[in-house]
Enzyme design. Structure first.
Site, PDB file in Angstrom:
ATOM      1  N   ARG A 190       0.850  -1.183   0.000  1.00 35.27           N
ATOM      2  CA  ARG A 190       0.000   0.000   0.000  1.00 35.27           C
ATOM      3  C   ARG A 190       0.886   1.233   0.000  1.00 35.27           C
ATOM      4  NH1 ARG A 190       2.425   1.815   3.778  1.00 35.27           N
ATOM      5  NH2 ARG A 190       0.902   3.485   3.924  1.00 35.27           N
ATOM      6  N   ALA A 219       0.732   5.091  -2.299  1.00 32.94           N
ATOM      7  CA  ALA A 219       0.599   5.380  -3.731  1.00 32.94           C
ATOM      8  C   ALA A 219       1.847   5.052  -4.547  1.00 32.94           C
ATOM      9  CB  ALA A 219       0.183   6.839  -3.932  1.00 32.94           C
ATOM     10  N   ARG A 265      -7.172  -0.238  -6.982  1.00 35.62           N
ATOM     11  CA  ARG A 265      -7.333   0.864  -6.024  1.00 35.62           C
ATOM     12  C   ARG A 265      -7.665   2.136  -6.807  1.00 35.62           C
ATOM     13  NH1 ARG A 265      -4.744   0.336  -1.061  1.00 35.62           N
ATOM     14  NH2 ARG A 265      -6.171   1.998  -0.445  1.00 35.62           N
ATOM     15  N   GLN A 302      -2.152   2.029  10.128  1.00 37.77           N
ATOM     16  CA  GLN A 302      -0.869   2.101   9.423  1.00 37.77           C
ATOM     17  C   GLN A 302       0.174   2.882  10.205  1.00 37.77           C
ATOM     18  OE1 GLN A 302      -3.882   2.810   8.058  1.00 37.77           O
ATOM     19  NE2 GLN A 302      -3.980   2.243   5.903  1.00 37.77           N
ATOM     20  N   ASP A 325      -2.067  10.459  -1.911  1.00 38.34           N
ATOM     21  CA  ASP A 325      -2.428   9.443  -2.895  1.00 38.34           C
ATOM     22  C   ASP A 325      -2.836  10.069  -4.223  1.00 38.34           C
ATOM     23  OD1 ASP A 325      -2.789   6.437  -1.688  1.00 38.34           O
ATOM     24  OD2 ASP A 325      -2.899   7.992  -0.157  1.00 38.34           O
ATOM     25  N   ASN A 375      -5.521  12.069   0.799  1.00 33.58           N
ATOM     26  CA  ASN A 375      -4.615  11.220   1.580  1.00 33.58           C
ATOM     27  C   ASN A 375      -5.464  10.412   2.551  1.00 33.58           C
ATOM     28  OD1 ASN A 375      -1.853  10.410   2.186  1.00 33.58           O
ATOM     29  ND2 ASN A 375      -2.121  11.433   4.153  1.00 33.58           N
ATOM     30  N   LYS A 376      -4.819   9.581   3.320  1.00 28.32           N
ATOM     31  CA  LYS A 376      -5.525   8.673   4.230  1.00 28.32           C
ATOM     32  C   LYS A 376      -6.550   9.427   5.073  1.00 28.32           C
ATOM     33  CE  LYS A 376      -5.078   5.151   4.272  1.00 28.32           C
ATOM     34  NZ  LYS A 376      -5.914   4.193   3.483  1.00 28.32           N
TER      35      LYS A 376
END
Length: 346
Positions: free
Chosen positions: A45, A47, A88, A195, A236, A246-247
């Site tokens: 995982r 990007a 994804r 994460q 990402d 992003n996350k």
């Protein structure tokens, strides 16, 4: 650092991040379908790492193909590329890598199939090596914003594990550390897949860089106490106007940083910049399984059976909350991206 993804003995070897930090194990993918599943299930995982892995998956798919007739080979490879591109939806590096591999096939359309297969493998390895060089350049430019003694807040994992090595946001941290700056990282745990707790804390410990793990909802309290000096996160996808996906939870960190007068930076390679998407409203946001929220990473249930869940994997941080975007070409104001980057980044 342990390599995130490699090409070995005509296999794509992936560090299985689902097992970290308790176990270091590797997936030896012998088919492009196995590579696609590894991307989909978060074995790999981040990007940049997704882009590199997809390129290697396409090279592997080409090797699998036994067709020597161009039309049949092309049809087969279209399915390979389609399968990997569907894994994804948010990480633009995935599509950048797939398109780059497609261009190789287009440019060599009249060459023997065997030569195309060989060239695809060479290009995938070039993409891997480029990612390493780009990350080090991001770190070099980003280290300039880090002062001796700084406390840096980061969210999710944008380190060596999210790339082919070294990292983007954590590449900035590593470069500052290598320059002798006495720094400390505060890592958000990053629910729901953790994460930050499982990956960021682990890889910083491996490098001996001081790290303190915090719950996601502790960031504001730390900022209010004056214990955070800057925030650095990965991305990402970055839209043309400087909005950043992003996350999930990144937007909350950016709002808190803005409220406390703390600079908030994004570190990402130019391949993450999507000049074809005007702003953050056009970025597709992946929604993932409810089980990631209703259960811990260990599988223990923490929510009542049947409860409704909303589980977006990413959120969008508006450009006006971002102090700068750190790339391999330098640090840019988010609103100035269109002056420095063209659509060829995508």
């Amino acid at each position: 650092m342990i390599p995130t993804v490699e090409w070995k003995n005509n296999h794509v070897v992936i560090l299985d991040q689902r097992a970290l930090p308790g176990e270091v194990r590797f997936l030896h993918c012998g088919t492009y379908q196995e590579v696609a599943e590894a991307i989909r299930n978060l074995s790999v995982r981040g990007a940049p790492a997704i882009g590199v892995t997809a390129a290697l998956g396409i090279a592997l798919g080409a090797r699998q193909c036994e067709e020597t007739q161009h039309e049949r080979f092309s049809g087969y490879m279209e399915e390979v590329c389609r399968t990997l591109a569907a894994t994804r939806p948010t990480a633009v590096n995935l599509f950048w890598a797939v398109d780059r591999m497609k261009r190789v096939m287009t440019d060599m359309s009249s060459a023997p199939v065997q030569e195309i297969q060989k060239r695809l493998q060479e290009e995938a390895l070039v993409i891997l090596e480029e990612d390493l060089r780009v990350n080090r350049a991001i770190g070099m430019f980003g280290a300039a914003i880090i002062r001796d003694g700084d406390h840096i807040l980061t969210h999710c994992n944008a380190g060596a594990l999210a790339t082919a090595g070294y990292g983007t946001a954590l590449g900035v941290v590593r470069a500052a550390w290598e320059q002798g700056k006495k720094i400390r990282v505060f890592a958000d745990e990053t629910r729901p897949v953790l994460q930050g707790a499982r990956l960021t804390a682990w890889e910083l410990q491996q490098d001996g860089i001081p790290v303190t793990l915090i719950t996601d909802n502790a960031a504001g309290a730390l900022m209010r106490q004056g214990r955070i000096h800057c925030c650095v996160v990965g991305a990402d996808r970055i839209a043309a106007n400087g909005d950043v996906a992003n996350k999930i939870g990144t937007y909350s960190v950016a709002v808190l940083a803005h409220a406390h007068g703390i600079p908030f930076y994004v570190a990402a390679p130019s391949s993450t910049i999507d000049m074809e998407t005007a702003d953050g409203n056009g970025i597709p946001i992946e929604e993932r399984s409810s089980s990631e929220v209703t259960s811990l990473h260990s599988g223990q249930k923490i929510a009542p059976h049947g409860v409704e869940v909303w589980n977006p994997a990413f959120d969008v941080t508006p450009a006006d909350l971002i102090a700068g975007i750190i790339t391999e070409r330098g640090i840019f104001a988010p609103q100035a991206l269109s002056e420095h980057f063209s659509s060829t980044c995508y």
